[in-house]
Design a protein around this motif. Structure first.
Motif, PDB file in Angstrom:
ATOM      1  N   ALA A 579      26.075 -19.927   5.620  1.00  0.00           N
ATOM      2  CA  ALA A 579      25.618 -18.730   6.334  1.00  0.00           C
ATOM      3  C   ALA A 579      25.972 -17.470   5.547  1.00  0.00           C
ATOM      4  CB  ALA A 579      26.242 -18.682   7.730  1.00  0.00           C
ATOM      5  N   ALA A 580      27.161 -17.432   4.955  1.00  0.00           N
ATOM      6  CA  ALA A 580      27.581 -16.274   4.167  1.00  0.00           C
ATOM      7  C   ALA A 580      26.645 -16.048   2.989  1.00  0.00           C
ATOM      8  CB  ALA A 580      29.018 -16.453   3.680  1.00  0.00           C
ATOM      9  N   VAL A 581      26.310 -17.114   2.296  1.00  0.00           N
ATOM     10  CA  VAL A 581      25.432 -16.994   1.129  1.00  0.00           C
ATOM     11  C   VAL A 581      24.028 -16.570   1.558  1.00  0.00           C
ATOM     12  CG1 VAL A 581      24.360 -18.259  -0.764  1.00  0.00           C
ATOM     13  CG2 VAL A 581      26.772 -18.646  -0.208  1.00  0.00           C
ATOM     14  N   THR A 582      23.535 -17.154   2.628  1.00  0.00           N
ATOM     15  CA  THR A 582      22.184 -16.831   3.114  1.00  0.00           C
ATOM     16  C   THR A 582      22.068 -15.364   3.504  1.00  0.00           C
ATOM     17  OG1 THR A 582      21.892 -19.109   3.916  1.00  0.00           O
ATOM     18  CG2 THR A 582      20.442 -17.412   4.841  1.00  0.00           C
ATOM     19  N   LEU A 583      23.087 -14.851   4.193  1.00  0.00           N
ATOM     20  CA  LEU A 583      23.055 -13.461   4.634  1.00  0.00           C
ATOM     21  C   LEU A 583      23.318 -12.480   3.488  1.00  0.00           C
ATOM     22  CD1 LEU A 583      24.973 -13.831   8.025  1.00  0.00           C
ATOM     23  CD2 LEU A 583      22.548 -13.289   7.736  1.00  0.00           C
ATOM     24  N   ALA A 584      24.000 -12.928   2.432  1.00  0.00           N
ATOM     25  CA  ALA A 584      24.288 -12.047   1.296  1.00  0.00           C
ATOM     26  C   ALA A 584      23.083 -11.891   0.373  1.00  0.00           C
ATOM     27  CB  ALA A 584      25.485 -12.568   0.510  1.00  0.00           C
ATOM     28  N   CYS A 585      22.258 -12.939   0.268  1.00  0.00           N
ATOM     29  CA  CYS A 585      21.161 -12.943  -0.713  1.00  0.00           C
ATOM     30  C   CYS A 585      20.219 -11.739  -0.609  1.00  0.00           C
ATOM     31  CB  CYS A 585      20.377 -14.248  -0.605  1.00  0.00           C
ATOM     32  SG  CYS A 585      21.142 -15.599  -1.533  1.00  0.00           S
ATOM     33  N   VAL A 603      37.137 -16.975   0.810  1.00  0.00           N
ATOM     34  CA  VAL A 603      36.218 -15.897   0.472  1.00  0.00           C
ATOM     35  C   VAL A 603      35.025 -16.458  -0.292  1.00  0.00           C
ATOM     36  CG1 VAL A 603      37.458 -15.368  -1.679  1.00  0.00           C
ATOM     37  CG2 VAL A 603      36.033 -13.625  -0.621  1.00  0.00           C
ATOM     38  N   VAL A 604      33.843 -15.899  -0.023  1.00  0.00           N
ATOM     39  CA  VAL A 604      32.632 -16.228  -0.772  1.00  0.00           C
ATOM     40  C   VAL A 604      32.222 -14.995  -1.554  1.00  0.00           C
ATOM     41  CG1 VAL A 604      30.158 -16.733  -0.600  1.00  0.00           C
ATOM     42  CG2 VAL A 604      31.789 -18.034   0.762  1.00  0.00           C
ATOM     43  N   VAL A 605      32.015 -15.189  -2.858  1.00  0.00           N
ATOM     44  CA  VAL A 605      31.598 -14.087  -3.720  1.00  0.00           C
ATOM     45  C   VAL A 605      30.184 -14.380  -4.210  1.00  0.00           C
ATOM     46  CG1 VAL A 605      32.108 -12.753  -5.784  1.00  0.00           C
ATOM     47  CG2 VAL A 605      33.976 -13.716  -4.429  1.00  0.00           C
ATOM     48  N   CYS A 606      29.275 -13.440  -3.979  1.00  0.00           N
ATOM     49  CA  CYS A 606      27.888 -13.590  -4.395  1.00  0.00           C
ATOM     50  C   CYS A 606      27.525 -12.426  -5.313  1.00  0.00           C
ATOM     51  CB  CYS A 606      26.939 -13.595  -3.192  1.00  0.00           C
ATOM     52  SG  CYS A 606      27.332 -14.818  -1.924  1.00  0.00           S
ATOM     53  N   GLY A 607      26.925 -12.748  -6.455  1.00  0.00           N
ATOM     54  CA  GLY A 607      26.582 -11.672  -7.369  1.00  0.00           C
ATOM     55  C   GLY A 607      25.799 -12.149  -8.562  1.00  0.00           C
ATOM     56  N   ARG A 608      25.887 -11.393  -9.644  1.00  0.00           N
ATOM     57  CA  ARG A 608      25.111 -11.670 -10.843  1.00  0.00           C
ATOM     58  C   ARG A 608      25.882 -12.547 -11.808  1.00  0.00           C
ATOM     59  NH1 ARG A 608      23.082  -7.897  -8.168  1.00  0.00           N
ATOM     60  NH2 ARG A 608      20.912  -7.295  -8.370  1.00  0.00           N
ATOM     61  N   ASP A 627      21.948 -12.907 -15.762  1.00  0.00           N
ATOM     62  CA  ASP A 627      21.184 -14.149 -15.870  1.00  0.00           C
ATOM     63  C   ASP A 627      21.099 -14.789 -14.486  1.00  0.00           C
ATOM     64  OD1 ASP A 627      19.894 -16.399 -16.770  1.00  0.00           O
ATOM     65  OD2 ASP A 627      21.706 -17.355 -17.538  1.00  0.00           O
ATOM     66  N   GLY A 628      20.345 -14.159 -13.574  1.00  0.00           N
ATOM     67  CA  GLY A 628      20.169 -14.696 -12.237  1.00  0.00           C
ATOM     68  C   GLY A 628      21.359 -14.416 -11.336  1.00  0.00           C
ATOM     69  N   LEU A 629      21.293 -14.978 -10.134  1.00  0.00           N
ATOM     70  CA  LEU A 629      22.331 -14.802  -9.130  1.00  0.00           C
ATOM     71  C   LEU A 629      23.101 -16.093  -8.938  1.00  0.00           C
ATOM     72  CD1 LEU A 629      20.268 -12.859  -6.439  1.00  0.00           C
ATOM     73  CD2 LEU A 629      21.773 -11.899  -8.194  1.00  0.00           C
ATOM     74  N   CYS A 630      24.363 -15.962  -8.541  1.00  0.00           N
ATOM     75  CA  CYS A 630      25.162 -17.145  -8.261  1.00  0.00           C
ATOM     76  C   CYS A 630      26.166 -16.830  -7.171  1.00  0.00           C
ATOM     77  CB  CYS A 630      25.862 -17.652  -9.518  1.00  0.00           C
ATOM     78  SG  CYS A 630      26.944 -16.459 -10.295  1.00  0.00           S
ATOM     79  N   TRP A 714      27.575 -22.314  -7.287  1.00  0.00           N
ATOM     80  CA  TRP A 714      26.179 -22.723  -7.373  1.00  0.00           C
ATOM     81  C   TRP A 714      25.299 -21.515  -7.655  1.00  0.00           C
ATOM     82  CZ3 TRP A 714      29.189 -22.630  -3.121  1.00  0.00           C
ATOM     83  CH2 TRP A 714      28.811 -21.822  -2.039  1.00  0.00           C
ATOM     84  N   LYS A 715      24.139 -21.797  -8.268  1.00  0.00           N
ATOM     85  CA  LYS A 715      23.176 -20.735  -8.553  1.00  0.00           C
ATOM     86  C   LYS A 715      22.330 -20.471  -7.325  1.00  0.00           C
ATOM     87  CE  LYS A 715      22.748 -21.298 -13.560  1.00  0.00           C
ATOM     88  NZ  LYS A 715      21.812 -21.501 -14.702  1.00  0.00           N
ATOM     89  N   LEU A 716      21.895 -19.215  -7.203  1.00  0.00           N
ATOM     90  CA  LEU A 716      21.066 -18.826  -6.072  1.00  0.00           C
ATOM     91  C   LEU A 716      19.628 -18.641  -6.544  1.00  0.00           C
ATOM     92  CD1 LEU A 716      23.438 -16.177  -4.448  1.00  0.00           C
ATOM     93  CD2 LEU A 716      23.231 -18.602  -3.900  1.00  0.00           C
TER      94      LEU A 716
END
Length: 717
Positions: A579-585, A603-608, A627-630, A714-716
């Motif tokens: 859910a954290a990753v889905t809402l961060a994207c 903690v979940v970290v989402c970024g480049r 190089d994309g998101l992860c 994982w890559k997004l």
């Protein structure tokens, strides 16, 4: 005739020179006292505004004088500068007065008007008094305060061509390089001859605003034109600012100093139109008061107070209302001029006051803007709490928190010395806060009389969960755009700016605009669900680099932006992370990274993706150089429930550790681990930010010694 006045007064030069020698000695001895807040502001290059005290002692009756003095100081503060009311108490010159000292001057009956000529006598006899425009200018210049705000200056009295009654304010303006912001010349005086005398003294006179018509104190129109006009605060600061001949020392002066003229500048600000008194009414009152003064033989320094009092009586109080309105307006304008002037000078000088060369790098500190709270933490002994008005056995402690304060505290303990901007009430709580935060730079914290320092009460279950929170946070609305703008240069040069959700929307938008214009890295901490969406109410959020919400706050942000959100949030670890990753994207189209704090789940970290790692460092805040998101999930360091003492500052400690690592240039994994380790220490502490957080407990060796769960990456899409 004016020329004759100048020649006549010139004979006093020798006596005045002797006075100057005494005064210079006294300003470097026990006769001279600088308020700690003023001293700190001057040493750090913050804008300071000098204020006179004869307006308190002789210009207005009690209690209006005391109320006005307090309100003027508050206006100066809220518009980005530090007030320094100057007065004399028991033979000591004070630059900056405590509130009780203001009250002493406001209520005392036997105090003197203290001009330059009076200082030697008043100091030597241990007397008290209010400093006039001339006296205040002289002291302000010695204290290196460049801007002085007053109501109106003295001048040539009506009939002065015969009586030679000319205020020392005019000669002081001719020889002391201080910028005086006033509503022109008091209407009881001869405005035309005063302007002519100022020209003779070489004083640069400019009106402020849209017109060159010189204001007549209580009213807009005097019938006389000023030589020059400045349209706004920035233009006024440019008029005043100069590069001192021997390099920078945060001592400002008029441009005339660069030509070795040594004269001041007069900025004449018209009284607000809706509060200006009728010119005809005031003129009639002046005529009556002047006639009475002549009949009673009142002259010299007693004349102006007498005329002002009688004009107020003859005008049924209208002149006093206008007087109070214009001094407040002058304080607002003067404070903003001082702030603009400081920005100009800082652009020319390094932080140490030395001249800045074009290619020189400037060591700067991160800036934190946010709330300070006095926290009352009540933790129940049992995991299940009784409701219905029953008393639950618990432990109750007081500590000091607030998201912004906690972030600044953690960064301070980790050696990053942040500059903290906030607002408190001027009350007993604020004194306790300052004592507790003595290890932090609190010079950017404003204290406002008449406001309560923010208070937060947290009720925590025996298992460590927050059951209820109650807060009195109204004072945070005083972290205004105007106040923060006084630190624009610090913001511009900061490697990172952190701002929390306690700050008003308009201030957040202001910070975001600076971030957009100056390419600043700004991190937003949402604080709670109700405040999370503040930047997202407009396009301001697109200027942010990073946000650090929890899952509920992240859902609220997405809802504000119109994105689909789940009705209920999951509790199972795998589902929480998903859910954290889905809402961060959706947010990563604009933001550099999203750090989602998950409490006991880590903690979940989402970024480049930058070279196989998520980029956190401000230098890499480039949306297009990735190089994309992860995403990566870092589990929390387990802390047994019985060891959890306080959860209120764990998330803030996590972000402080993460940001400290980021500023030190550490790898992303180490930044996150510094945050997790800091959070685990604070969970075990009665304080929101554990005193055990320091360079020794959070370092490379400690990180390597810690057994860390493997982070899932994982890559997004």
């Amino acid at each position: 005739m004016i020329g004759k006045l100048v020649l006549t007064l010139g004979g006093c030069a020798a006596a005045m020179a002797r006075h100057v020698i005494y005064i210079r000695r006294s300003l470097h001895s026990g006769d001279f006292s600088v308020h700690p807040c003023v001293k700190e502001a001057l040493s750090s290059g913050r804008p300071v505004v000098a204020l006179e005290s004869t307006i308190i002692t002789h210009g207005m009756p009690y209690p209006q004088n005391l109320r006005m003095a307090r309100e003027v100081e508050e206006i100066v503060q809220t518009n980005g500068s530090v007030p320094a009311t100057i007065g004399v108490l028991n033979g000591r010159i004070h630059v900056g007065l405590q509130d009780e000292e203001l009250e002493i001057l406001a209520t005392s009956k036997n105090v003197m008007k203290v001009s330059r000529r009076d200082l030697p006598y008043v100091l030597s006899q241990g007397l008290s008094g209010g400093t006039t425009v001339a006296g205040t200018m002289m002291v302000a210049h010695k204290a290196r305060i460049p801007v002085f705000v007053t109501g109106g200056i003295g001048g040539v009295h009506r009939g002065g061509e015969n009586t030679l009654d000319v205020s020392a304010d005019l000669t002081e303006l001719g020889r002391t390089p201080v910028a005086v912001v006033s509503a022109g010349v008091k209407s009881i005086l001869d405005i035309g001859r005063t302007l002519e005398y100022l020209e003779t003294q070489g004083v640069c006179v400019a009106t402020f605003g849209e017109s060159r018509e010189f204001p007549a104190f209580f009213s807009h129109r005097s019938g006389f034109q000023a030589p020059f006009r400045v349209q706004n605060e920035d233009a006024a600061a440019q008029l005043i600012a100069t590069q001192p001949p021997n390099g920078c020392d945060f001592s400002f002066s008029a441009r005339s100093l660069a030509l070795q003229l040594g004269s001041g500048v007069l900025i004449a600000v018209p009284c607000p139109q809706d509060q200006a008194a009728s010119g005809q009414l005031i003129e009639e009152a002046i005529q009556l008061a002047s006639r009475e003064a002549r009949e009673k033989g009142i002259t010299g320094k007693e004349l102006t107070p007498f005329l002002l009092q009688r004009v107020n009586e003859f005008s049924s109080g209208e002149s006093l209302k206008s007087n109070i309105a214009l001094i407040k307006n002058n304080a607002r304008v003067g404070s903003r001029i001082a702030a603009a002037l400081t920005q100009i000078q800082r652009g020319r000088c390094g932080r140490d006051g030395s001249p800045r060369h074009e290619n020189a790098s400037v060591a700067t500190s991160p800036v934190v803007i946010g709330g300070i709270n006095v926290d009352i933490i009540a933790k129940a002994r049992d995991a299940t709490m009784l409701d219905g008005g029953q008393t639950n056995p618990s432990t109750v402690r007081q500590s000091f928190g607030g998201v912004g304060r906690n972030l600044a505290d953690g960064l301070s303990r980790l050696g990053k010395a942040p500059f903290f901007i906030s607002v408190m009430g001027k009350d007993e709580h604020s004194e306790s806060v300052l004592r507790y935060c003595s290890h932090m730079d609190m010079s950017g914290v404003l204290r406002l009389k008449g406001h309560n320092t923010a208070t937060y009460c947290a009720v925590i279950t025996g298992s460590g969960d927050l059951a209820l929170g109650l807060g009195d946070m109204d004072v945070h609305q005083q972290i205004t755009e105007q106040y923060v703008s006084g630190f624009k240069e610090r913001l511009r040069l900061a490697p990172l700016v952190c701002i929390d959700g306690n700050v008003p929307v308009s201030t957040i938008q202001y910070i975001c605009q600076i971030a957009r214009d100056q390419h600043l890295a700004v991190c937003y901490e949402p604080t709670d669900v109700d405040k999370a969406s503040k930047p997202f109410l407009s396009d301001s959020w697109r200027a942010l680099a990073c946000i650090s919400p929890n899952l509920r706050e992240l859902r609220a942000i997405n809802r504000t932006l119109g994105h689909p959100v789940p009705a209920d949030l999951p509790s199972k670890l795998e589902d929480v992370v998903e859910a954290a990753v889905t809402l961060a994207c959706p947010l990563l189209k604009e933001l550099h990274c999203v750090v989602v704090t998950l409490g006991q789940h880590g903690v979940v970290v989402c970024g480049r993706n930058m070279g196989g790692s998520i980029s956190l460092h401000p230098a890499t805040f480039n949306k297009n150089a990735a190089d994309g998101l992860c995403a990566a999930h870092y589990p929390a360091i387990p802390v047994p429930a019985e060891e959890i003492v306080n959860v209120s500052g764990a998330g803030d400690s996590l972000m402080a550790g993460l940001i400290a690592g980021l500023l030190a240039g550490e790898a992303t994994d180490d930044c996150i681990r510094m945050g997790l380790l800091s959070a685990s220490l604070s969970l075990r502490s009665h304080e929101p930010v554990s005193p055990q957080i320091n360079g020794a407990s959070i370092n490379a060796a400690r990180l390597k010694a810690q057994s860390w769960p493997v982070a899932k990456r994982w890559k997004l899409p």
